[in-house]
Scaffold this active site. Structure first.
Site, PDB file in Angstrom:
ATOM      1  N   GLU A   1       0.753  -1.042   0.167  1.00 32.98           N
ATOM      2  CA  GLU A   1       0.014  -0.025  -0.009  1.00 32.98           C
ATOM      3  C   GLU A   1       1.016   1.081   0.108  1.00 32.98           C
ATOM      4  OE1 GLU A   1      -2.141  -2.486   3.254  1.00 32.98           O
ATOM      5  OE2 GLU A   1      -0.037  -2.581   2.276  1.00 32.98           O
TER       6      GLU A   1
ATOM      7  N   CYS B   1      -2.615  -2.510   7.592  1.00 34.39           N
ATOM      8  CA  CYS B   1      -2.124  -2.521   8.954  1.00 34.39           C
ATOM      9  C   CYS B   1      -2.273  -0.841   9.343  1.00 34.39           C
ATOM     10  CB  CYS B   1      -0.805  -2.813   9.118  1.00 34.39           C
ATOM     11  SG  CYS B   1       0.292  -1.759   8.079  1.00 34.39           S
TER      12      CYS B   1
END
Length: 143
Positions: free
Chosen positions: A48, A76
């Site tokens: 990401e 996360c």
């Protein structure tokens, strides 16, 4: 999501945890990445984060307003914060991560009052294939 799964497979082939991400704007992929923390010796080199950096570079700006993120694993806390700061419009993710996830698991980052921007969240997209990649990757390392 298929492009993100392709990035996850490529990450696995490099010995990285198989997570892939793509960022889409106006129906076109503007950035794609797979995990690279081991290769780069950088704990922030999650798929990401790399995709966000690539998309910002491609657009020449720090905000990704109107962009959507497709990622194979629930982000996360670190990635959720970057997603929020980048002002990504929507997140589509595959497998949930009860231990490390921060979107619908764990801290639920986007639900916190200190979160400045919360994207729309769509979990479970390509979940079976994404979870299978992760399970196979870790099973091979345990034997």
């Amino acid at each position: 999501m298929q492009a993100a799964l392709d990035e996850a497979r490529a990450a696995a082939e490099r010995g990285e945890v198989p997570v892939g991400a793509v960022i889409v704007k106006d129906g076109e992929i503007i950035a794609r990445a797979g995990n690279r923390p081991r290769e780069t010796n950088d704990p922030s080199a999650h798929a990401e984060m790399l995709a966000i950096r690539g998309a910002c570079s491609a657009l020449g700006q720090e905000r990704l307003t109107g962009c959507d993120l497709y990622v194979t694993l629930e982000p996360c806390t670190m990635c959720a914060a970057a997603i929020s700061f980048a002002r990504i419009r929507r997140i589509y993710f595959g497998a949930t991560d009860p231990k490390g996830g921060a979107v619908i698991s764990g801290v639920r980052f986007f639900e916190q009052p200190t979160c400045h921007h919360a994207p729309e969240v769509y979990p479970g997209i390509g979940e079976t294939e994404a979870a299978g990649l992760l399970k196979r990757f870790f099973a091979e390392r345990r034997t």
